[in-house]
Scaffold this motif. Structure first.
Motif, PDB file in Angstrom:
ATOM      1  N   GLY A 177       7.317  36.414  20.308  1.00  0.00           N
ATOM      2  CA  GLY A 177       7.691  36.548  18.905  1.00  0.00           C
ATOM      3  C   GLY A 177       7.956  34.911  18.589  1.00  0.00           C
ATOM      4  O   GLY A 177       8.114  33.847  19.130  1.00  0.00           O
ATOM      5  N   GLY A 178       8.093  34.892  17.030  1.00  0.00           N
ATOM      6  CA  GLY A 178       8.582  33.356  16.621  1.00  0.00           C
ATOM      7  C   GLY A 178       7.909  32.999  15.478  1.00  0.00           C
ATOM      8  O   GLY A 178       6.933  33.546  14.883  1.00  0.00           O
ATOM      9  N   HIS A 225      13.167  29.850  18.918  1.00  0.00           N
ATOM     10  CA  HIS A 225      14.100  30.660  19.354  1.00  0.00           C
ATOM     11  C   HIS A 225      13.785  31.813  19.845  1.00  0.00           C
ATOM     12  O   HIS A 225      13.945  32.524  21.017  1.00  0.00           O
ATOM     13  N   TRP A 226      12.881  32.659  19.053  1.00  0.00           N
ATOM     14  CA  TRP A 226      12.364  33.933  19.242  1.00  0.00           C
ATOM     15  C   TRP A 226      11.531  33.971  20.511  1.00  0.00           C
ATOM     16  O   TRP A 226      11.778  34.699  21.517  1.00  0.00           O
ATOM     17  N   HIS A 280      13.855  32.979  23.948  1.00  0.00           N
ATOM     18  CA  HIS A 280      14.763  34.071  24.392  1.00  0.00           C
ATOM     19  C   HIS A 280      14.066  35.029  24.961  1.00  0.00           C
ATOM     20  O   HIS A 280      14.548  35.798  25.854  1.00  0.00           O
TER      21      HIS A 280
END
Length: 253
Positions: free
Chosen positions: A142-143, A155-156, A159
Motif C-alpha cells: 500500500g501507499g 510509510h504504508w 510498515h
C-alpha cells in the motif's frame, strides 16, 4: 553562446532526447566540436551526464527521472536478456519481492517456479501482469502511488514490509558504483528499497550497463549486499571483475 547557457542547453537536449552527439551539438550550437567535448566533460563532472563514444546521455538525479513509458522504450532487448538470466536465480524461493521498474517486471514474468509462488511488489504494473497466473499470489504494497513509476511508497509500504521475511528480492536502481553503492533519486523510493534489503534473505540486482558508474541522490544498499548483479555485455569484463571483487557474482547476459 556563453558557457553556462550552453551547458544548460546541452543538458536540456540530453534529457529531452535521451542522448546527445558531439557532431550534432557542434552544428546546432555553432561551436567547435572540441568546445562541445569540454562542455560534456564539465557536465559529466557535475554528475548530470554520462559520457559515451561520440556523445553523452543524461544521468537520473534528484531533479530528473525518466518515466515508465521512456524506460519501456529503451534497451528492451537488453532488458529481456537480463530478465531471462536473472530468472534462473530463483533457486527454490517461495516468496519474491519484485521492485518497481521495467526490468524487474520482466524478471517476474520470466519466473518459472516449481510450486506456488508469492510475489510482493510495489509496482502496480507488475501486480497487474502477474495477478492472473494461477500459481502466483500477489501481495501489493500500500501507499502513495508515484505517477512517474506507477509504484507505491511512503510509510504504508515500509510498515508492511517490516512484518515480512522475503526469500529473494529482485531490485533495480538508478545508479550503481563501487564507492556509493546502489542509489535512486527519490528518498521515498530509497526508503522502500532499503527496507526490502533489510527484510530479504537473498538479493539480486538487475539493470542495464548504463546504470553502472552512475550515482544518484539516495543510497539504499551497498554492492556487497547482493548475491548477484545481472546486467548486459555493455559492462566490460574488467569492470565486472571489479564489482565481483566486492562480493557478488556478476552476470553479463
Amino acid at each position: 553562446m556563453e558557457a553556462t547557457r550552453r551547458h544548460r542547453e546541452i543538458l536540456e537536449r540530453a534529457r529531452s532526447s535521451g542522448r546527445v552527439e558531439v557532431g550534432g551539438l557542434a552544428a546546432e550550437l555553432g561551436v567547435a566540436p572540441e568546445t562541445v567535448r569540454r562542455d560534456l566533460r564539465h557536465l559529466v563532472d557535475r554528475g548530470v551526464l554520462q559520457r559515451v563514444h561520440g556523445g553523452a546521455y543524461p544521468v537520473e538525479s534528484a531533479g530528473y527521472e525518466t518515466d515508465v513509458a521512456t524506460r519501456s522504450a529503451s534497451g528492451l532487448d537488453q532488458k529481456r536478456r537480463i530478465a531471462t538470466a536473472a530468472a534462473q536465480h530463483l533457486d527454490g524461493a517461495e516468496t519474491v519481492y519484485v521492485d518497481e521498474g521495467v526490468t524487474p517486471q520482466l524478471v517476474a514474468e520470466a519466473l518459472r517456479p516449481d510450486g506456488p509462488l508469492t510475489i510482493v511488489t510495489s509496482s502496480l504494473l507488475t501486480a497487474t501482469a502477474l495477478a492472473a497466473r494461477p500459481e502466483v499470489t500477489v501481495l501489493m504494497l500500500g501507499g502513495r502511488v508515484r505517477g512517474r513509476t506507477m509504484a507505491t511508497v511512503d510509510h504504508w509500504a515500509t510498515h508492511m514490509l517490516a512484518d515480512l521475511v522475503i526469500d529473494l528480492a529482485i531490485l533495480g536502481a538508478n545508479g550503481v558504483t563501487r564507492e556509493h553503492g546502489l542509489t535512486t533519486p527519490d528518498p521515498a523510493v530509497a526508503a522502500v528499497k532499503g527496507r526490502v534489503v533489510q527484510r530479504s534473505r537473498r538479493r539480486v540486482f538487475v539493470g542495464i550497463h548504463k546504470k553502472f558508474g552512475v550515482s544518484s541522490f539516495c543510497r539504499f544498499a551497498h554492492v556487497a549486499d547482493f548475491e548477484v548483479l545481472v546486467t548486459d555485455t555493455g559492462l566490460s569484463a574488467t569492470e565486472a571483475h571489479r564489482y565481483a571483487a566486492l562480493g557478488p557474482h556478476v552476470v553479463r547476459a
